[in-house]
Design an enzyme around this catalytic site. Structure first.
Site, PDB file in Angstrom:
ATOM      1  N   ASP A 130       4.610  15.949  -4.369  1.00 15.98           N
ATOM      2  CA  ASP A 130       5.170  14.807  -3.630  1.00 15.98           C
ATOM      3  C   ASP A 130       6.492  14.381  -4.256  1.00 15.98           C
ATOM      4  OD1 ASP A 130       5.617  12.428  -2.289  1.00 15.98           O
ATOM      5  OD2 ASP A 130       3.770  11.460  -2.947  1.00 15.98           O
ATOM      6  N   MET A 177       1.933   0.822  -1.894  1.00 13.90           N
ATOM      7  CA  MET A 177       2.528   0.296  -3.136  1.00 13.90           C
ATOM      8  C   MET A 177       2.273  -1.202  -3.208  1.00 13.90           C
ATOM      9  SD  MET A 177       6.172   2.279  -3.033  1.00 13.90           S
ATOM     10  CE  MET A 177       6.306   3.959  -2.411  1.00 13.90           C
ATOM     11  N   MET A 236      -0.320   3.643  -5.103  1.00 13.06           N
ATOM     12  CA  MET A 236       0.533   3.368  -6.268  1.00 13.06           C
ATOM     13  C   MET A 236       0.352   1.886  -6.572  1.00 13.06           C
ATOM     14  SD  MET A 236       3.700   5.696  -5.012  1.00 13.06           S
ATOM     15  CE  MET A 236       3.011   5.775  -3.364  1.00 13.06           C
ATOM     16  N   HIS A 265      -2.111   7.497  -0.707  1.00 11.66           N
ATOM     17  CA  HIS A 265      -1.580   7.634  -2.065  1.00 11.66           C
ATOM     18  C   HIS A 265      -1.392   6.221  -2.615  1.00 11.66           C
ATOM     19  CE1 HIS A 265       2.109   8.995  -4.685  1.00 11.66           C
ATOM     20  NE2 HIS A 265       1.091   8.582  -5.410  1.00 11.66           N
ATOM     21  N   MET A 278       3.495  14.470  -9.007  1.00  6.97           N
ATOM     22  CA  MET A 278       4.695  13.763  -8.560  1.00  6.97           C
ATOM     23  C   MET A 278       5.941  14.496  -9.048  1.00  6.97           C
ATOM     24  SD  MET A 278       3.807  11.179  -6.732  1.00  6.97           S
ATOM     25  CE  MET A 278       5.496  10.634  -6.472  1.00  6.97           C
ATOM     26  N   ASP A 325       1.881   5.947   1.745  1.00  7.94           N
ATOM     27  CA  ASP A 325       2.276   5.497   0.410  1.00  7.94           C
ATOM     28  C   ASP A 325       2.017   4.005   0.282  1.00  7.94           C
ATOM     29  OD1 ASP A 325       3.404   7.836  -1.000  1.00  7.94           O
ATOM     30  OD2 ASP A 325       4.684   7.918   0.767  1.00  7.94           O
ATOM     31  N   HIS A 333       0.528  11.072   5.349  1.00  7.35           N
ATOM     32  CA  HIS A 333       0.575  10.555   3.975  1.00  7.35           C
ATOM     33  C   HIS A 333       0.986   9.081   3.994  1.00  7.35           C
ATOM     34  CE1 HIS A 333       0.959  11.138  -0.394  1.00  7.35           C
ATOM     35  NE2 HIS A 333       2.078  10.419  -0.337  1.00  7.35           N
ATOM     36  N   SER A 384       5.231  11.998   4.937  1.00  4.46           N
ATOM     37  CA  SER A 384       5.098  10.655   4.367  1.00  4.46           C
ATOM     38  C   SER A 384       5.669   9.643   5.344  1.00  4.46           C
ATOM     39  CB  SER A 384       5.847  10.571   3.038  1.00  4.46           C
ATOM     40  OG  SER A 384       5.954   9.209   2.668  1.00  4.46           O
TER      41      SER A 384
HETATM   42  C1  DX5 Z   1       7.246   8.207  -3.511  1.00  4.36           C
HETATM   43  C2  DX5 Z   1       6.218   8.611  -2.522  1.00  4.36           C
HETATM   44  C3  DX5 Z   1       6.543   9.745  -1.644  1.00  4.36           C
HETATM   45  C4  DX5 Z   1       7.798   9.626  -0.814  1.00  4.36           C
HETATM   46  C5  DX5 Z   1       8.327  11.017  -0.638  1.00  4.36           C
HETATM   47  O1  DX5 Z   1       6.692   7.189  -4.265  1.00  4.36           O
HETATM   48  O2  DX5 Z   1       5.004   8.946  -3.194  1.00  4.36           O
HETATM   49  O3  DX5 Z   1       5.431  10.103  -0.833  1.00  4.36           O
HETATM   50  O4  DX5 Z   1       7.611   9.042   0.434  1.00  4.36           O
HETATM   51  O5  DX5 Z   1       9.539  10.951  -0.004  1.00  4.36           O
HETATM   52  P1  DX5 Z   1      10.586  12.160  -0.026  1.00  4.36           P
HETATM   53  O6  DX5 Z   1       9.900  13.341   0.594  1.00  4.36           O
HETATM   54  O7  DX5 Z   1      11.698  11.629   0.789  1.00  4.36           O
HETATM   55  O8  DX5 Z   1      10.930  12.413  -1.471  1.00  4.36           O
HETATM   56 ZN    ZN Z   2       3.335   9.665  -1.892  1.00  2.28          ZN
END
Ligand code: DX5
Ligand code: ZN
Length: 222
Positions: A180, A38, A69, A67, A142, A36, A34, A9
């Site tokens: 994740d 948001m 969000m 991903h 998740m 993220d 990956h 990520s």
């Molecule tokens: C959280 C994300 C993850 C995050 C995971 O909202 O979806 O992808 O980056 O980070 P770690 O591996 O540090 O929990």
């Molecule tokens: Zn993620």
């Protein structure tokens, strides 16, 4: 060593040196990047969007894994296309109902070879209709509340994973299972045995001395 895909990520990478980070990862086999994404609304945090993703895509040698969000995933389907994104995942909670979810999956499939859905830890697996599970290529489970990297793995994810894998086997469904949040060498082996095909790992991979990401990624596959 297992064949599990690892999706580092990039949320946990060094953003001041993102080119260097990608180039180190480019040399590692069988990984995705990956992303993220948001919006400060579906989750309280805000990360990066189209311009940064286009820059990452311009130097990435492996598939990108988005991903979402966000409250309005549909906006991103067309606007994120052409960025080497192999898999695009959005949250079932962002869909109004089953009909809309199915239509959104079909829409996303026009742009991406793989489409996934995800649920927050508190959302019951039973809320996902079978017709949706039949359409997806990937299920993102998740194991932390979405929004932030570096959180601790929620142990209740084990039961959810068992339930999901059981449904997949019994119904002979083809989606891969990605997990994740809070993934490390401590839980990886057990999760692989329970059916995980793809690990997202942020802080575990990037918080290492000398940028030895290969070593950390190997630990998830042992
Ligand atoms: C959280 C994300 C993850 C995050 C995971 O909202 O979806 O992808 O980056 O980070 P770690 O591996 O540090 O929990
Ligand atoms: Zn993620």
């Amino acid at each position: 060593m297992s064949k599990v895909i690892v999706s580092p990520s990039l949320l946990s990478c060094d953003f001041l040196n993102i080119e260097r980070e990608i180039k180190i990862l480019n040399k590692i086999e069988n990984i995705w990047y990956h992303l993220d994404i948001m919006d400060g609304h579906f989750v309280p945090n805000l990360t990066f969007g189209h311009p940064i993703i286009a820059k990452i895509a311009s130097i990435a040698k492996h598939p990108l894994d988005a991903h979402l969000m966000v409250t309005n995933p549909e906006f991103y389907f067309e606007t994120l296309a052409k960025n080497k994104i192999h898999n695009l995942t959005f949250h079932y909670e962002a869909c109004k109902n089953e009909q809309q979810a199915k239509a959104m999956i079909e829409q996303a499939k026009k742009y991406y070879p793989s489409v996934g859905i995800s649920i927050r830890p508190k959302t019951d697996l039973q809320t996902i209709p079978m017709a949706v599970l039949e359409k997806i290529n990937l299920f993102l489970l998740m194991s932390v509340e979405p929004g932030f990297g570096g959180q601790s793995f929620l142990p209740e994810a084990f039961d959810k994973l068992k339930e999901l894998n059981k449904i997949r086997q019994e119904r002979k469904l083809n989606f891969s299972i990605q997990i994740d949040g809070g993934i490390s060498e401590i839980n990886a082996k057990q999760l692989t045995a329970l059916g995980v095909d793809n690990f997202v790992a942020g802080s575990f991979v990037f918080r290492v001395e000398n940028n030895n990401y290969q070593k950390k990624i190997n630990q998830l596959r042992e």
